[in-house]
Design a protein around this motif. Structure first.
Motif, PDB file in Angstrom:
ATOM      1  N   LEU A 197       0.826  -1.200   0.000  1.00 32.75           N
ATOM      2  CA  LEU A 197       0.000   0.000   0.000  1.00 32.75           C
ATOM      3  C   LEU A 197       0.865   1.256   0.000  1.00 32.75           C
ATOM      4  CD1 LEU A 197      -2.763  -0.995   2.603  1.00 32.75           C
ATOM      5  CD2 LEU A 197      -2.884  -1.086   0.108  1.00 32.75           C
ATOM      6  N   PRO A 198       0.356   2.340  -0.551  1.00 33.23           N
ATOM      7  CA  PRO A 198       1.150   3.576  -0.616  1.00 33.23           C
ATOM      8  C   PRO A 198       1.322   4.225   0.752  1.00 33.23           C
ATOM      9  CG  PRO A 198      -1.097   3.984  -1.357  1.00 33.23           C
ATOM     10  CD  PRO A 198      -0.974   2.489  -1.178  1.00 33.23           C
ATOM     11  N   ARG A 199       2.404   4.987   0.866  1.00 31.47           N
ATOM     12  CA  ARG A 199       2.661   5.841   2.035  1.00 31.47           C
ATOM     13  C   ARG A 199       2.590   7.286   1.548  1.00 31.47           C
ATOM     14  NH1 ARG A 199       2.932   0.482   3.035  1.00 31.47           N
ATOM     15  NH2 ARG A 199       3.963  -0.029   5.012  1.00 31.47           N
ATOM     16  N   PRO A 200       1.393   7.867   1.456  1.00 28.05           N
ATOM     17  CA  PRO A 200       1.246   9.202   0.860  1.00 28.05           C
ATOM     18  C   PRO A 200       2.102  10.253   1.546  1.00 28.05           C
ATOM     19  CG  PRO A 200      -0.900   8.162   1.164  1.00 28.05           C
ATOM     20  CD  PRO A 200       0.102   7.312   1.883  1.00 28.05           C
ATOM     21  N   MET A 201       2.808  11.029   0.720  1.00 33.83           N
ATOM     22  CA  MET A 201       3.622  12.165   1.153  1.00 33.83           C
ATOM     23  C   MET A 201       4.752  11.773   2.109  1.00 33.83           C
ATOM     24  SD  MET A 201       0.824  15.276   1.506  1.00 33.83           S
ATOM     25  CE  MET A 201       2.126  16.511   1.493  1.00 33.83           C
ATOM     26  N   LEU A 202       5.111  10.506   2.116  1.00 35.18           N
ATOM     27  CA  LEU A 202       6.185  10.068   3.000  1.00 35.18           C
ATOM     28  C   LEU A 202       7.483  10.803   2.687  1.00 35.18           C
ATOM     29  CD1 LEU A 202       7.094   8.062   5.227  1.00 35.18           C
ATOM     30  CD2 LEU A 202       7.627   6.437   3.402  1.00 35.18           C
ATOM     31  N   ASP A 206       8.174  17.889   3.407  1.00 34.38           N
ATOM     32  CA  ASP A 206       7.565  18.793   4.380  1.00 34.38           C
ATOM     33  C   ASP A 206       6.931  17.964   5.490  1.00 34.38           C
ATOM     34  OD1 ASP A 206       5.123  17.793   3.396  1.00 34.38           O
ATOM     35  OD2 ASP A 206       4.934  19.437   1.962  1.00 34.38           O
ATOM     36  N   LEU A 207       6.146  18.610   6.317  1.00 27.91           N
ATOM     37  CA  LEU A 207       5.555  17.930   7.468  1.00 27.91           C
ATOM     38  C   LEU A 207       4.038  17.777   7.348  1.00 27.91           C
ATOM     39  CD1 LEU A 207       7.677  19.623  10.285  1.00 27.91           C
ATOM     40  CD2 LEU A 207       7.924  17.308   9.372  1.00 27.91           C
ATOM     41  N   ASP A 208       3.540  17.896   6.120  1.00 29.28           N
ATOM     42  CA  ASP A 208       2.118  17.697   5.881  1.00 29.28           C
ATOM     43  C   ASP A 208       1.806  16.217   5.653  1.00 29.28           C
ATOM     44  OD1 ASP A 208       1.373  20.360   6.151  1.00 29.28           O
ATOM     45  OD2 ASP A 208       1.825  20.806   4.048  1.00 29.28           O
ATOM     46  N   SER A 210      -1.304  13.257   4.065  1.00 28.94           N
ATOM     47  CA  SER A 210      -2.439  12.993   3.187  1.00 28.94           C
ATOM     48  C   SER A 210      -2.779  11.513   3.322  1.00 28.94           C
ATOM     49  CB  SER A 210      -2.106  13.327   1.724  1.00 28.94           C
ATOM     50  OG  SER A 210      -3.137  12.874   0.879  1.00 28.94           O
ATOM     51  N   PHE A 211      -4.034  11.216   3.622  1.00 31.84           N
ATOM     52  CA  PHE A 211      -4.422   9.816   3.798  1.00 31.84           C
ATOM     53  C   PHE A 211      -5.583   9.383   2.906  1.00 31.84           C
ATOM     54  CE2 PHE A 211      -2.324  10.821   7.869  1.00 31.84           C
ATOM     55  CZ  PHE A 211      -1.405   9.786   7.917  1.00 31.84           C
ATOM     56  N   SER A 212      -6.122  10.295   2.094  1.00 29.41           N
ATOM     57  CA  SER A 212      -7.243   9.903   1.233  1.00 29.41           C
ATOM     58  C   SER A 212      -6.815   8.878   0.186  1.00 29.41           C
ATOM     59  CB  SER A 212      -7.852  11.133   0.560  1.00 29.41           C
ATOM     60  OG  SER A 212      -6.913  11.755  -0.292  1.00 29.41           O
ATOM     61  N   GLY A 213      -5.587   9.014  -0.323  1.00 27.63           N
ATOM     62  CA  GLY A 213      -5.103   8.060  -1.323  1.00 27.63           C
ATOM     63  C   GLY A 213      -4.940   6.659  -0.762  1.00 27.63           C
ATOM     64  N   LEU A 214      -4.596   6.568   0.504  1.00 27.76           N
ATOM     65  CA  LEU A 214      -4.461   5.259   1.144  1.00 27.76           C
ATOM     66  C   LEU A 214      -5.824   4.574   1.223  1.00 27.76           C
ATOM     67  CD1 LEU A 214      -2.899   3.087   2.705  1.00 27.76           C
ATOM     68  CD2 LEU A 214      -3.234   4.454   4.768  1.00 27.76           C
ATOM     69  N   LYS A 215      -6.844   5.325   1.592  1.00 21.70           N
ATOM     70  CA  LYS A 215      -8.198   4.768   1.644  1.00 21.70           C
ATOM     71  C   LYS A 215      -8.610   4.259   0.267  1.00 21.70           C
ATOM     72  CE  LYS A 215     -11.358   7.382   0.708  1.00 21.70           C
ATOM     73  NZ  LYS A 215     -12.238   8.565   0.579  1.00 21.70           N
ATOM     74  N   THR A 216      -8.290   5.035  -0.789  1.00 16.17           N
ATOM     75  CA  THR A 216      -8.615   4.615  -2.156  1.00 16.17           C
ATOM     76  C   THR A 216      -7.873   3.336  -2.528  1.00 16.17           C
ATOM     77  OG1 THR A 216      -8.980   6.920  -2.788  1.00 16.17           O
ATOM     78  CG2 THR A 216      -8.618   5.343  -4.568  1.00 16.17           C
ATOM     79  N   ALA A 217      -6.624   3.229  -2.089  1.00 19.12           N
ATOM     80  CA  ALA A 217      -5.842   2.024  -2.380  1.00 19.12           C
ATOM     81  C   ALA A 217      -6.454   0.794  -1.712  1.00 19.12           C
ATOM     82  CB  ALA A 217      -4.400   2.209  -1.921  1.00 19.12           C
ATOM     83  N   ALA A 247       0.975   1.235   6.971  1.00 21.93           N
ATOM     84  CA  ALA A 247       1.163   2.415   6.124  1.00 21.93           C
ATOM     85  C   ALA A 247       0.914   3.697   6.923  1.00 21.93           C
ATOM     86  CB  ALA A 247       0.222   2.344   4.929  1.00 21.93           C
ATOM     87  N   ILE A 248      -0.152   3.710   7.710  1.00 12.85           N
ATOM     88  CA  ILE A 248      -0.465   4.898   8.514  1.00 12.85           C
ATOM     89  C   ILE A 248       0.631   5.159   9.539  1.00 12.85           C
ATOM     90  CG2 ILE A 248      -2.078   5.883  10.189  1.00 12.85           C
ATOM     91  CD1 ILE A 248      -4.304   4.268   8.767  1.00 12.85           C
ATOM     92  N   VAL A 249       1.049   4.100  10.234  1.00 18.43           N
ATOM     93  CA  VAL A 249       2.073   4.244  11.262  1.00 18.43           C
ATOM     94  C   VAL A 249       3.395   4.693  10.655  1.00 18.43           C
ATOM     95  CG1 VAL A 249       3.492   2.959  12.916  1.00 18.43           C
ATOM     96  CG2 VAL A 249       1.005   2.661  12.901  1.00 18.43           C
ATOM     97  N   ASP A 250       3.746   4.150   9.488  1.00 18.51           N
ATOM     98  CA  ASP A 250       4.997   4.548   8.836  1.00 18.51           C
ATOM     99  C   ASP A 250       5.023   6.054   8.582  1.00 18.51           C
ATOM    100  OD1 ASP A 250       6.007   2.000   8.816  1.00 18.51           O
ATOM    101  OD2 ASP A 250       5.648   1.613   6.684  1.00 18.51           O
ATOM    102  N   VAL A 251       3.923   6.579   8.060  1.00 14.92           N
ATOM    103  CA  VAL A 251       3.876   8.002   7.731  1.00 14.92           C
ATOM    104  C   VAL A 251       3.901   8.859   8.996  1.00 14.92           C
ATOM    105  CG1 VAL A 251       2.499   9.831   6.687  1.00 14.92           C
ATOM    106  CG2 VAL A 251       2.690   7.611   5.545  1.00 14.92           C
ATOM    107  N   LEU A 252       3.091   8.504   9.979  1.00 15.29           N
ATOM    108  CA  LEU A 252       3.050   9.280  11.223  1.00 15.29           C
ATOM    109  C   LEU A 252       4.408   9.307  11.905  1.00 15.29           C
ATOM    110  CD1 LEU A 252      -0.367   8.122  12.762  1.00 15.29           C
ATOM    111  CD2 LEU A 252       0.132  10.307  11.653  1.00 15.29           C
ATOM    112  N   ALA A 253       5.050   8.150  11.985  1.00 13.30           N
ATOM    113  CA  ALA A 253       6.345   8.072  12.658  1.00 13.30           C
ATOM    114  C   ALA A 253       7.410   8.846  11.894  1.00 13.30           C
ATOM    115  CB  ALA A 253       6.753   6.610  12.828  1.00 13.30           C
ATOM    116  N   ALA A 254       7.427   8.699  10.576  1.00 15.55           N
ATOM    117  CA  ALA A 254       8.435   9.378   9.773  1.00 15.55           C
ATOM    118  C   ALA A 254       8.308  10.898   9.870  1.00 15.55           C
ATOM    119  CB  ALA A 254       8.325   8.937   8.315  1.00 15.55           C
ATOM    120  N   LYS A 255       7.090  11.391   9.814  1.00 20.83           N
ATOM    121  CA  LYS A 255       6.885  12.836   9.905  1.00 20.83           C
ATOM    122  C   LYS A 255       7.224  13.354  11.301  1.00 20.83           C
ATOM    123  CE  LYS A 255       5.100  13.587   5.722  1.00 20.83           C
ATOM    124  NZ  LYS A 255       5.412  14.666   4.754  1.00 20.83           N
TER     125      LYS A 255
END
Length: 348
Positions: A197-202, A206-208, A210-217, A247-255
């Motif tokens: 699954l994608p990791r949007p904006m990973l 920047d520090l923004d 986006s999770f809508s693309g993950l839901k679509t995936a 995927a969610i945790v990866d993005v949150l932790a990385a940011k």
């Protein structure tokens, strides 16, 4: 000072008593999950009516458990926003009525400031300044916190919040309400590596978020399995749940790590309902020591909406000289939409 706090912004009725010198004295919480489950989400009118039924009995319970009477209370606090308008009005009305009857100040509190400061109810207590990751149901933000009322936005979601990604993905997998905890529980039985699954904006720089693309995936994977002639079986659902959570945790932790590096700070506060997620806590617990940094979480019982965080935030604002203690005529309003950046501009 003893502050009685009321929280009723959505689907939990919370009341708590906090002493500015001794900390949390007692708190009580009623969740409306069982009531909303058959509808698959929160029904605002039902939420408001249930707050009306629950708030007074919970107030009596808190006062009794804290060993207090109404005469012992020095101020009241309530969530003025953001949240559901009808639900907010219940807590605000009860708080203002209590304050009027006893001629006490009533302190309007921003719901997100309550979450932001809630880890300070636990020990060890984080010292200012710190980076805060706010991950409640409808919010995903990174903030720099230099003190009470001194907040700078570092990044936020451009569409769905992390909590919404959990809930919407859970619905696609046929899980019940509330979806986030159900998906997290199912994920423990799954293999996250089965689905890419994608990791949007990973790597957005920047520090923004986006999770809508993950839901679509997730929707695409579910439809692909259905097109192949079968709905996702138990194993596939568990694996997809695990992949979604990863995927969610990866993005949150990385940011969060990036925010610490960019600010040079070494303390991360994680607050909001998603802050109770076991996988997120474990990921940050392993990543932050490599930065010589430390993560702070509120107690699990105080991750969801609760009166303790509202009473505590009010107390911190009193100590910082930021609370409006004017008794006035107890006229009030609520703000269903209220940006944290506007907190000190106009008091409700």
């Amino acid at each position: 000072m003893i502050i009685l706090g009321f929280e009723s912004s959505c689907d939990e009725t919370g009341v708590a008593a906090v002493c500015t010198e001794r900390g949390l004295l007692a708190h009580a919480l009623h969740s409306q999950i069982a009531m909303h489950q058959e509808y698959g989400g929160v029904v605002p009118e039902l939420a408001s009516r249930d707050h009306v039924r629950r708030v007074v009995p919970l107030t009596r319970q808190v006062l009794q458990e804290a060993g207090l009477t109404v005469q012992d209370v020095d101020a009241v606090a309530y969530t003025a926003g953001p949240g559901l308008a009808g639900a907010l009005l219940v807590g605000a009305s009860v708080a203002q009525a209590f304050a009027w009857a006893r001629d006490l100040p009533a302190i309007a509190v921003h719901h997100l400031e309550g979450h932001l400061l809630s880890p300070m109810l636990a020990e060890p207590r984080p010292a200012f300044p710190f980076v805060a990751l706010l991950v409640s149901g409808g919010h995903t933000q990174l903030m720099r916190v230099d003190g009470v009322g001194r907040y700078a936005l570092l990044g936020e979601t451009l569409d769905d919040a992390a909590g919404e990604a959990f809930d919407k993905s859970a619905k696609l997998l046929g899980l019940g309400y509330p979806g986030g905890p159900a998906l997290a529980a199912l994920a423990e039985q799954g293999d996250a590596s089965r689905f890419d699954l994608p990791r949007p904006m990973l790597h957005s720089g920047d520090l923004d978020f986006s999770f809508s693309g993950l839901k679509t995936a997730v929707l695409t994977r579910v439809k692909a399995m259905e097109a192949a002639g079968s709905a996702p079986d138990a194993r596939a659902r568990a694996d997809l749940a695990a992949a979604t959570q990863a995927a969610i945790v990866d993005v949150l932790a990385a940011k969060a790590v990036r925010a610490l590096k960019e600010t040079g700070l070494r303390r991360l506060v994680v607050a909001g309902g998603v802050g109770a997620n076991k996988a997120l806590r474990e990921r940050l617990g392993s990543a932050l020591p490599r930065l010589n940094a430390e993560a702070y979480f509120p107690p699990l019982a105080l991750c969801t909406d609760n009166g303790a965080m509202i009473a505590f935030a009010a107390g911190e604002r009193v100590k910082a000289g930021l609370a409006n203690l004017d008794r006035g005529d107890h006229a009030f309003t609520v703000r269903p939409r209220w940006d944290l950046a506007e907190l000190d501009t106009v008091a409700p």
